[in-house]
Scaffold this motif. Structure first.
Motif, PDB file in Angstrom:
ATOM      1  N   THR A  63       0.828  -1.200   0.000  1.00  9.50           N
ATOM      2  CA  THR A  63       0.000   0.000   0.000  1.00  9.50           C
ATOM      3  C   THR A  63       0.867   1.256   0.000  1.00  9.50           C
ATOM      4  O   THR A  63       1.983   1.251   0.507  1.00  9.50           O
ATOM      5  N   LYS A  65      -0.613   3.980   1.257  1.00 10.87           N
ATOM      6  CA  LYS A  65      -1.221   4.703   2.369  1.00 10.87           C
ATOM      7  C   LYS A  65      -0.457   4.425   3.657  1.00 10.87           C
ATOM      8  O   LYS A  65       0.238   3.424   3.785  1.00 10.87           O
ATOM      9  N   ILE A  67      -0.083   3.246   7.469  1.00 11.62           N
ATOM     10  CA  ILE A  67      -0.704   2.215   8.302  1.00 11.62           C
ATOM     11  C   ILE A  67      -1.422   2.908   9.450  1.00 11.62           C
ATOM     12  O   ILE A  67      -0.880   3.822  10.071  1.00 11.62           O
ATOM     13  N   ALA A  68      -2.637   2.471   9.721  1.00  8.90           N
ATOM     14  CA  ALA A  68      -3.417   3.073  10.802  1.00  8.90           C
ATOM     15  C   ALA A  68      -2.703   2.880  12.134  1.00  8.90           C
ATOM     16  O   ALA A  68      -2.182   1.801  12.426  1.00  8.90           O
ATOM     17  N   THR A  70      -3.172   2.060  15.525  1.00  8.63           N
ATOM     18  CA  THR A  70      -4.268   1.426  16.255  1.00  8.63           C
ATOM     19  C   THR A  70      -4.446   1.961  17.672  1.00  8.63           C
ATOM     20  O   THR A  70      -5.448   1.661  18.319  1.00  8.63           O
ATOM     21  N   THR A  73      -6.712   5.106  16.092  1.00 11.93           N
ATOM     22  CA  THR A  73      -7.685   4.925  15.014  1.00 11.93           C
ATOM     23  C   THR A  73      -8.057   3.446  14.886  1.00 11.93           C
ATOM     24  O   THR A  73      -7.346   2.567  15.346  1.00 11.93           O
ATOM     25  N   THR A  74      -9.166   3.225  14.219  1.00 19.29           N
ATOM     26  CA  THR A  74      -9.618   1.863  13.936  1.00 19.29           C
ATOM     27  C   THR A  74      -9.718   1.705  12.436  1.00 19.29           C
ATOM     28  O   THR A  74     -10.388   2.498  11.775  1.00 19.29           O
ATOM     29  N   GLU A  75      -9.054   0.698  11.908  1.00 15.56           N
ATOM     30  CA  GLU A  75      -9.138   0.457  10.475  1.00 15.56           C
ATOM     31  C   GLU A  75     -10.193  -0.592  10.147  1.00 15.56           C
ATOM     32  O   GLU A  75     -10.735  -0.618   9.054  1.00 15.56           O
ATOM     33  N   VAL A  76     -10.479  -1.461  11.113  1.00 16.13           N
ATOM     34  CA  VAL A  76     -11.446  -2.527  10.903  1.00 16.13           C
ATOM     35  C   VAL A  76     -11.778  -3.152  12.254  1.00 16.13           C
ATOM     36  O   VAL A  76     -10.982  -3.089  13.187  1.00 16.13           O
ATOM     37  N   HIS A 123      -5.446  -4.231  17.124  1.00 17.10           N
ATOM     38  CA  HIS A 123      -6.553  -4.535  16.223  1.00 17.10           C
ATOM     39  C   HIS A 123      -7.759  -4.974  17.061  1.00 17.10           C
ATOM     40  O   HIS A 123      -7.603  -5.652  18.078  1.00 17.10           O
TER      41      HIS A 123
END
Length: 138
Positions: A63, A65, A67-68, A70, A73-76, A123
């Protein structure tokens, strides 16, 4: 005909692959050695369901972009089904006992029961049990 996949591979960046493997092994997951090296491993979640745990530097090769983070932020949110409320509680407690962190308190909607935790990389994992008979009753 609508697209239907027979497998899902969720790719997650991890800071320390060995620490992540140790954590998820303690939760009872197994790994496919064919897709495991110093950069990544394939965690077997269920039939056709896999999490690819990728060292952050290797993850970045897929990617452009960022990396979130964690911590902020929450990516998933990865939601996994359990066969009972007791299994939800046992699984999340095992995660907490092995280095996971609390995320949400237990939530009981009557027909659906969930409890969540953060893994060692932050995560979010939600373990849920849905009482199908209660859903059909409305």
């Amino acid at each position: 005909m609508a697209f239907q996949s027979k497998q899902i591979f969720v790719n997650l960046p991890v800071k320390d692959l060995n620490k992540s493997v140790e954590f998820f092994t303690a939760l009872g997951f197994e790994f496919n050695p064919q897709f495991t090296d110093e950069n990544a491993t394939c965690m077997i979640i269920g039939d056709g369901i896999y999490a690819m745990l990728l060292v952050e530097s290797f993850f970045k090769t897929f990617t452009q972009k960022e990396i979130a983070n964690t911590a902020t932020t929450t990516e998933v949110i990865l939601a996994l089904s359990a066969e009972s409320r007791d299994q939800v509680d046992e699984f999340v407690q095992k995660a907490l006992d092995n280095g996971g962190k609390p995320y949400n308190d237990k939530i009981d909607h009557g027909f659906m029961y969930t409890w969540s935790f953060q893994d060692v990389d932050g995560h979010l994992w939600e373990i849920m049990h849905m009482d199908e008979s209660a859903v059909h009753q409305g």
